[in-house]
Each structure stands twice: as C-alpha cells, then as structure tokens.
Design a protein around this motif. Sequence first.
Motif, PDB file in Angstrom:
ATOM      1  N   LYS A 176      -0.304  94.026  54.250  1.00  0.00           N
ATOM      2  CA  LYS A 176       0.372  92.782  53.883  1.00  0.00           C
ATOM      3  C   LYS A 176      -0.647  91.928  53.134  1.00  0.00           C
ATOM      4  CE  LYS A 176       3.563  92.690  57.755  1.00  0.00           C
ATOM      5  NZ  LYS A 176       4.020  91.948  58.945  1.00  0.00           N
ATOM      6  N   LEU A 177      -0.316  91.589  51.910  1.00  0.00           N
ATOM      7  CA  LEU A 177      -1.181  90.802  51.052  1.00  0.00           C
ATOM      8  C   LEU A 177      -0.630  89.384  50.964  1.00  0.00           C
ATOM      9  CD1 LEU A 177      -3.481  90.671  48.898  1.00  0.00           C
ATOM     10  CD2 LEU A 177      -1.768  91.395  47.225  1.00  0.00           C
ATOM     11  N   ALA A 178      -1.491  88.400  51.118  1.00  0.00           N
ATOM     12  CA  ALA A 178      -1.103  86.997  50.964  1.00  0.00           C
ATOM     13  C   ALA A 178      -2.116  86.340  50.035  1.00  0.00           C
ATOM     14  CB  ALA A 178      -1.089  86.285  52.311  1.00  0.00           C
ATOM     15  N   ILE A 179      -1.614  85.596  49.083  1.00  0.00           N
ATOM     16  CA  ILE A 179      -2.508  84.903  48.156  1.00  0.00           C
ATOM     17  C   ILE A 179      -2.205  83.410  48.213  1.00  0.00           C
ATOM     18  CG2 ILE A 179      -3.266  84.650  45.777  1.00  0.00           C
ATOM     19  CD1 ILE A 179      -2.454  87.579  45.351  1.00  0.00           C
ATOM     20  N   GLN A 180      -3.177  82.666  48.668  1.00  0.00           N
ATOM     21  CA  GLN A 180      -3.111  81.221  48.643  1.00  0.00           C
ATOM     22  C   GLN A 180      -3.997  80.793  47.481  1.00  0.00           C
ATOM     23  OE1 GLN A 180      -4.461  83.158  50.961  1.00  0.00           O
ATOM     24  NE2 GLN A 180      -3.661  82.740  52.962  1.00  0.00           N
ATOM     25  N   ALA A 181      -3.423  80.100  46.499  1.00  0.00           N
ATOM     26  CA  ALA A 181      -4.190  79.771  45.306  1.00  0.00           C
ATOM     27  C   ALA A 181      -3.837  78.388  44.790  1.00  0.00           C
ATOM     28  CB  ALA A 181      -3.934  80.812  44.217  1.00  0.00           C
ATOM     29  N   GLU A 182      -4.823  77.759  44.170  1.00  0.00           N
ATOM     30  CA  GLU A 182      -4.609  76.525  43.441  1.00  0.00           C
ATOM     31  C   GLU A 182      -5.281  76.666  42.085  1.00  0.00           C
ATOM     32  OE1 GLU A 182      -5.673  73.024  45.672  1.00  0.00           O
ATOM     33  OE2 GLU A 182      -4.584  73.743  47.442  1.00  0.00           O
ATOM     34  N   GLY A 183      -4.578  76.208  41.056  1.00  0.00           N
ATOM     35  CA  GLY A 183      -5.091  76.309  39.699  1.00  0.00           C
ATOM     36  C   GLY A 183      -5.088  74.960  39.014  1.00  0.00           C
ATOM     37  N   LEU A 184      -6.117  74.708  38.249  1.00  0.00           N
ATOM     38  CA  LEU A 184      -6.305  73.455  37.543  1.00  0.00           C
ATOM     39  C   LEU A 184      -5.986  73.660  36.069  1.00  0.00           C
ATOM     40  CD1 LEU A 184      -7.365  70.534  37.930  1.00  0.00           C
ATOM     41  CD2 LEU A 184      -9.643  71.425  37.401  1.00  0.00           C
ATOM     42  N   ILE A 185      -5.143  72.782  35.502  1.00  0.00           N
ATOM     43  CA  ILE A 185      -4.752  72.911  34.114  1.00  0.00           C
ATOM     44  C   ILE A 185      -5.978  72.771  33.213  1.00  0.00           C
ATOM     45  CG2 ILE A 185      -4.218  70.476  33.680  1.00  0.00           C
ATOM     46  CD1 ILE A 185      -1.710  71.494  32.158  1.00  0.00           C
ATOM     47  N   LYS A 186      -6.053  73.629  32.191  1.00  0.00           N
ATOM     48  CA  LYS A 186      -7.147  73.550  31.229  1.00  0.00           C
ATOM     49  C   LYS A 186      -6.837  72.441  30.239  1.00  0.00           C
ATOM     50  CE  LYS A 186      -8.883  78.263  31.120  1.00  0.00           C
ATOM     51  NZ  LYS A 186      -9.154  79.411  30.245  1.00  0.00           N
ATOM     52  N   VAL A 187      -7.874  71.761  29.828  1.00  0.00           N
ATOM     53  CA  VAL A 187      -7.718  70.742  28.795  1.00  0.00           C
ATOM     54  C   VAL A 187      -8.569  71.146  27.600  1.00  0.00           C
ATOM     55  CG1 VAL A 187      -7.129  68.840  30.342  1.00  0.00           C
ATOM     56  CG2 VAL A 187      -9.512  69.301  29.852  1.00  0.00           C
ATOM     57  N   ASP A 188      -8.054  70.803  26.430  1.00  0.00           N
ATOM     58  CA  ASP A 188      -8.806  71.164  25.207  1.00  0.00           C
ATOM     59  C   ASP A 188      -9.969  70.243  24.948  1.00  0.00           C
ATOM     60  OD1 ASP A 188      -7.075  73.259  24.727  1.00  0.00           O
ATOM     61  OD2 ASP A 188      -5.692  71.990  23.634  1.00  0.00           O
TER      62      ASP A 188
END
Length: 188
Positions: A176-188
């Motif tokens: 059983k695989l669980a992925i807890q993730a948070e991602g930050l938007i890239k800015v130019d």
Amino acid sequence: MLISALAATLALPAFAAETYTLLPSHTYPSFETDHWGGMSVWRGKFTKSSGTVVLDRQAKTGTLEVTVETASVDVGHTAMNGVLKSARILDTEKYPTAVYRGSSMRFDGERPVEVIGELTLNGVTKPLNLQIETFKCMESKLYKREVCGVNAFANFNRADYGITVNLDLGFKPEIKLAIQAEGLIKVD
C-alpha cells in the motif's frame, strides 16, 4: 473588425498550466507491507524525494514526476532498513532511485481525483494510477505564493517489480503506497 476581435481576445482571461515544485520537507512517500503473512504490518517512508507537478485546472489536466532516493527508506528499525536497502529487496546501490511519472490526470469537477501513470522500481516500469483522496490549494503566508497539498494512494504487487523475497514463506506481496505531498507554485 480586426480591432473588435483583438479587443475580445485581450478581454478573455488567460489560463495556463502552472508548475509546482514538491517541497521535500513536506513530501513523504510512505508504504505498508505485510510481515509474516498477516502477523503484522510494517510501515515506512522515504525521507528524500523531489518532484514537479504541472497542473492546468481550466483544461482539467496535468502531469506529475516524483523521484525517490531509495536509500532514504526508513521503517524505524536500523537493521530492517539495511535489509530493505540490500540487493534482496530495493538494491539501492544498483537502483538509487524510484520514479513515478504521471502522464495525465482525471478530474471530478474542479478537483483532480486520479493520476494516470507508471512506477519504475528496481529497473521495472509498470502502470500504476494514484487515487487522490484530498487536494487543496491556498496562498501560503510563509512563501507568499500558492501551495497545493495532496494525499494520494495506490496498491501494487511487489513481485511485479522483481521483489519476491519471503513470498515462499507466506509473506503477502501487496504494497500500500501513500503519498503526502505539498508543492509550491514556481514563479518566473
């Protein structure tokens, strides 16, 4: 007429895919695996991972790529961590990374609910879809830009990736695989 068309085009909102960088300090692929045919369940996580999500909420599509350093596996037991890293299981010297590549996403309304992709583990690539249980984006007060978080799950058979150790002793092959993730938007 040309001016009207140009004005109408400029008045339309511009929607584009946004790219998010997964935050290593908030992203932990974790797993559950059987121990002795139902005697207990071992839980662990990978403490080093990186990745990118491209999300187009208007078009309701996206992609995902996550790379996990297999030697960062941790089940809270030093000796067992060594066994997991060995050639018998993850073979971290030969395969230092596992990679998940999501080629598309399925949405339910405004929310992504599934990532369609494939997992490469121990040099074997197989289809594996992630089911998204929760998804939320908000403006981060810390980073002063948008951050999105997700909890996603999948199940797979470890034997499909050549990990057959102790199956002959009655250990179950399901992971059983669980992925807890948070991602930050890239800015130019």
